[in-house]
Design an enzyme around this catalytic site. Sequence first.
Site, short mmCIF file in Angstrom:
data_model
loop_
_atom_site.label_atom_id
_atom_site.label_comp_id
_atom_site.label_asym_id
_atom_site.label_seq_id
_atom_site.Cartn_x
_atom_site.Cartn_y
_atom_site.Cartn_z
N HIS A 120 7.19 -20.44 31.50
CA HIS A 120 6.67 -21.51 30.66
C HIS A 120 7.70 -21.91 29.61
CE1 HIS A 120 2.15 -20.48 31.46
NE2 HIS A 120 2.69 -21.19 32.42
N LYS B 65 10.92 -24.58 37.02
CA LYS B 65 11.05 -26.03 36.91
C LYS B 65 12.39 -26.38 36.29
CE LYS B 65 6.09 -26.92 36.60
NZ LYS B 65 4.98 -27.49 35.81
N HIS C 257 -2.11 -20.34 43.17
CA HIS C 257 -2.20 -20.69 41.75
C HIS C 257 -3.30 -19.88 41.06
CE1 HIS C 257 -0.04 -23.27 39.10
NE2 HIS C 257 -1.14 -23.75 38.53
#
Length: 294
Positions: free
Chosen positions: A266, A171, A240
Amino acid sequence: MPGELEAVLADYLTRLERAPLSAESRRTYASKVRQYLAWLAAADTDGDPLADPAARDWAVRDYRTHLVTVAKRKPATVNNALAALDDFYTRRGLGPAAADRLDLPTSPRRSLPQRAQTRWLRAVAQEPSARDRALALLPFYAGPRIAETVRLDLDDVRLSARKGELRLLGKGGKPRWVPLHPELRAALAAWLEERRTWPGAQENPALFLNRRGGRLSVRGARDVFARIADTAGLDAATAHDLRHTFATTLVRGGTDLVIVAELLGHARLETTRGYTRPSAEDRERALDLLPVDR
């Protein structure tokens, strides 16, 4: 949607196109903001939520209430919508709205039990396509998100005689390197060999191609996972779920949470800590420890 709001949406989409986000994130943000503006067109708001910060906060909070009470959206879905609106308002120059996120349920992440993992691996081994075998093993052995998987280019894979590593863009475009499990390394090597015969192999830098020579899409990848899950006799085994299985296996095997967080991409250790929560199987095994006298 009124013309003025259509113009607002078009302006946002133009700005979003230039943002350093994945194609999947851009599509998600665009969809969430479109839904918000459609709601805004019919909502009875105080002030101008597109120009006044106070009115922005009131409108976003009212929309949060609408998603929960009228649309019956789950907390994670509501929080995703709020994240999209933060991006929308930030690009308009107003900054994120002062609207609290909803508390997420503390249930454990969905991961495959041991027997289902074995069935998955056996179904993958039966796949005739080297592409689909490599694709199906990626989240199980390396834990990437599905959008990260289809975004992989050939240059993101490094293979040596016995080892290998994978460069994943998470991300916000943040890169991370993940070492390759021997089973995944073998599957990727087989796919790279077969890939040479596919349309687009010379022109397209994408690691995973579709049958027309383009980059495999998220939807196309999901279809592969669904088909293999059906072969395995599993009700559901999404990419997922397999990512969660990867993480849960590492955490319960004693791997340091910091290492697991780095492998998963993360940003917050608290996100990774969610994999330490007990599952229904854990609770059942705990009861099996109690003695009986018959």
